[in-house]
Design a protein around this motif. Structure first.
Motif, PDB file in Angstrom:
ATOM      1  N   GLN A 128      -1.082 -16.396   9.752  1.00 37.86           N
ATOM      2  CA  GLN A 128      -0.087 -16.112   9.892  1.00 37.86           C
ATOM      3  C   GLN A 128       0.324 -17.428   8.429  1.00 37.86           C
ATOM      4  O   GLN A 128       0.192 -18.579   8.896  1.00 37.86           O
ATOM      5  CB  GLN A 128       0.831 -16.340  10.937  1.00 37.86           C
ATOM      6  N   VAL A 256      -4.747 -10.569   9.087  1.00 36.68           N
ATOM      7  CA  VAL A 256      -3.910 -11.728   7.746  1.00 36.68           C
ATOM      8  C   VAL A 256      -2.174 -11.449   8.025  1.00 36.68           C
ATOM      9  O   VAL A 256      -1.952 -10.054   7.940  1.00 36.68           O
ATOM     10  CB  VAL A 256      -4.164 -11.375   6.454  1.00 36.68           C
ATOM     11  N   GLN A 283      -0.035  -7.937  -0.738  1.00 37.90           N
ATOM     12  CA  GLN A 283      -0.650  -6.982   0.771  1.00 37.90           C
ATOM     13  C   GLN A 283      -2.027  -5.749  -0.580  1.00 37.90           C
ATOM     14  O   GLN A 283      -2.717  -5.781   0.204  1.00 37.90           O
ATOM     15  CB  GLN A 283      -0.189  -6.035   1.375  1.00 37.90           C
ATOM     16  N   TRP A 286      -5.195  -8.100  -1.527  1.00 39.14           N
ATOM     17  CA  TRP A 286      -6.085  -8.602   0.412  1.00 39.14           C
ATOM     18  C   TRP A 286      -6.490  -6.552   0.645  1.00 39.14           C
ATOM     19  O   TRP A 286      -7.669  -7.075   1.108  1.00 39.14           O
ATOM     20  CB  TRP A 286      -4.952  -9.184   1.171  1.00 39.14           C
ATOM     21  N   THR A 287      -5.697  -5.541   0.417  1.00 36.46           N
ATOM     22  CA  THR A 287      -6.520  -4.646   1.342  1.00 36.46           C
ATOM     23  C   THR A 287      -7.701  -3.531   0.284  1.00 36.46           C
ATOM     24  O   THR A 287      -9.167  -3.447  -0.011  1.00 36.46           O
ATOM     25  CB  THR A 287      -5.166  -3.780   1.268  1.00 36.46           C
ATOM     26  N   SER A 292      -7.915  -7.306   6.031  1.00 34.97           N
ATOM     27  CA  SER A 292      -7.149  -6.526   7.777  1.00 34.97           C
ATOM     28  C   SER A 292      -5.285  -6.652   7.047  1.00 34.97           C
ATOM     29  O   SER A 292      -5.927  -8.411   7.744  1.00 34.97           O
ATOM     30  CB  SER A 292      -7.731  -6.563   8.724  1.00 34.97           C
ATOM     31  N   THR A 293      -4.711  -6.732   6.652  1.00 32.51           N
ATOM     32  CA  THR A 293      -3.812  -7.305   6.890  1.00 32.51           C
ATOM     33  C   THR A 293      -2.943  -6.846   7.270  1.00 32.51           C
ATOM     34  O   THR A 293      -2.547  -5.029   7.602  1.00 32.51           O
ATOM     35  CB  THR A 293      -2.849  -7.371   5.824  1.00 32.51           C
ATOM     36  N   ASP A 295       1.349  -5.826   7.162  1.00 32.73           N
ATOM     37  CA  ASP A 295       2.827  -5.276   6.275  1.00 32.73           C
ATOM     38  C   ASP A 295       4.013  -5.198   7.077  1.00 32.73           C
ATOM     39  O   ASP A 295       4.464  -4.601   7.919  1.00 32.73           O
ATOM     40  CB  ASP A 295       2.760  -3.810   5.592  1.00 32.73           C
TER      41      ASP A 295
END
Length: 343
Positions: A128, A256, A283, A286-287, A292-293, A295
């Motif tokens: 985080q 993430v 976002q 990273w995707t 794995s994020t 939102d």
């Protein structure tokens, strides 16, 4: 020749002046209200202007880092948004999972925390960070040497409800600056700066419960996202990719979680240009890298404008509703993170 001693009348006048001066500042302290927010403290703004006036909404807090606790299901490495164990408590209550949190200062480096994670049974590693610190905190793994980091100690309890509005503040320099900023705020119509903080006008007056409800108080560090280079972002992606691979080797998964800056979340309601938002672009990047994020911007903005103090008006952090929405978003991501891929 010796200097004669002060007369009794002189001492009385001097003492009267000192007492009058102290009484004036003490009265000003009560009028400005006690400092409770990090942004009012850092920027010398008056709590009278930015202290929230909403109803008390205390949150339960689970203990963290205490001896004899159960083995963790979710290992968290976070910043001040994770220090109070607030969203983690809401997450544990919603999912039954056991989180354990370390902070960046204790970990000293991402690589040091990875060493700890590799020795734990947790199936989820959760990183985080707040949006403005993505490059600062995630651009390098750092050194793995040294003792393993310890979980951040948090005692179980509840957060406080309504803030106090009367207290004596002995910091006369702060009181003078806060009184001056109160005057500036009443006269200015556009951007104001004080210390490491800035104030921008809003198009609505129902986003916060404070007296200056038509203003957004935020940290000027939000502005520095404009200086990020493509090289900086590639270094972040390389770091997250390395941690993701380490997690998978241990049979775990990396999640993430970036918290959008206060100025990003309230961006649609700013009356003039604010700091740049990099959140949605991060976002997508990273995707695209297979990470794995979570939102958080979407669920936070969905609560606006109908939720006063989603972020605290005098602080850079979320309010109770904001932390609960953060926990709910993380819980939704965890529900699908360990599902086998669809054939």
């Amino acid at each position: 020749m010796t200097t004669p001693a002060p007369t009794a009348s002189f001492l009385k006048v001097f003492l009267a002046l000192v007492l009058t001066w102290a009484a004036g500042f003490n009265a000003l302290s009560v009028w400005l209200e006690p400092v409770t927010g990090d942004l009012t403290r850092i920027g010398s703004w008056a709590e009278r202007d930015f202290g929230g006036n909403g109803p008390p909404d205390p949150m339960p807090v689970r203990g963290n880092g205490l001896a004899g606790g159960p083995p963790p299901d979710v290992l968290v490495l976070g910043d001040s948004f994770s220090a109070g164990n607030l969203w983690q408590t809401a997450l544990a209550e919603a999912t039954g999972l056991e989180p354990s949190t370390c902070l960046y200062g204790a970990a000293r480096s991402l690589a040091g925390w990875v060493r700890l994670a590799e020795r734990q049974p947790a199936r989820t590693w959760l990183l985080q960070v707040v949006e403005r610190h993505v490059v600062r905190d995630w651009a390098a793994l750092g050194e793995a040497a040294g003792p393993l980091p310890a979980p951040h100690p948090v005692a179980p309890g509840r957060t406080k409800g309504r803030r106090a509005v009367v207290a004596w503040n002995p910091d006369y320099a702060y009181l003078a600056r806060a009184a001056w900023n109160h005057r500036r705020l009443a006269q200015a119509g556009d951007r104001l700066e004080s210390g490491d903080t800035a104030v921008l006008p809003l198009t609505r007056e129902d986003l916060f419960s404070c007296a200056a409800r038509g203003r957004l108080l935020y940290l000027r560090d939000d502005d520095r996202k404009a200086t990020w280079s493509e090289r900086d972002l590639l270094r972040v992606e390389a770091t997250l990719g390395a941690i993701d691979r380490a997690a998978r080797r241990c049979g775990a998964r990396l999640l993430v979680v970036a918290v959008p800056d206060k100025s990003t979340t309230y961006g649609p309601w700013l009356a003039s240009a604010g700091p740049p938002s990099r959140y949605e672009a991060l976002q997508r990047r990273w995707t695209a890298r297979g990470l794995s994020t979570v939102d958080l911007l979407t669920p936070l903005r969905e609560a606006l404008p109908g939720t006063p103090d989603l972020y605290l008006p005098n602080d850079t952090h979320l309010g109770p509703v904001g932390y609960r929405r953060m926990a709910a978003a993380v819980a939704r991501a965890l529900a699908t993170l360990h599902e086998p891929p669809t054939p």
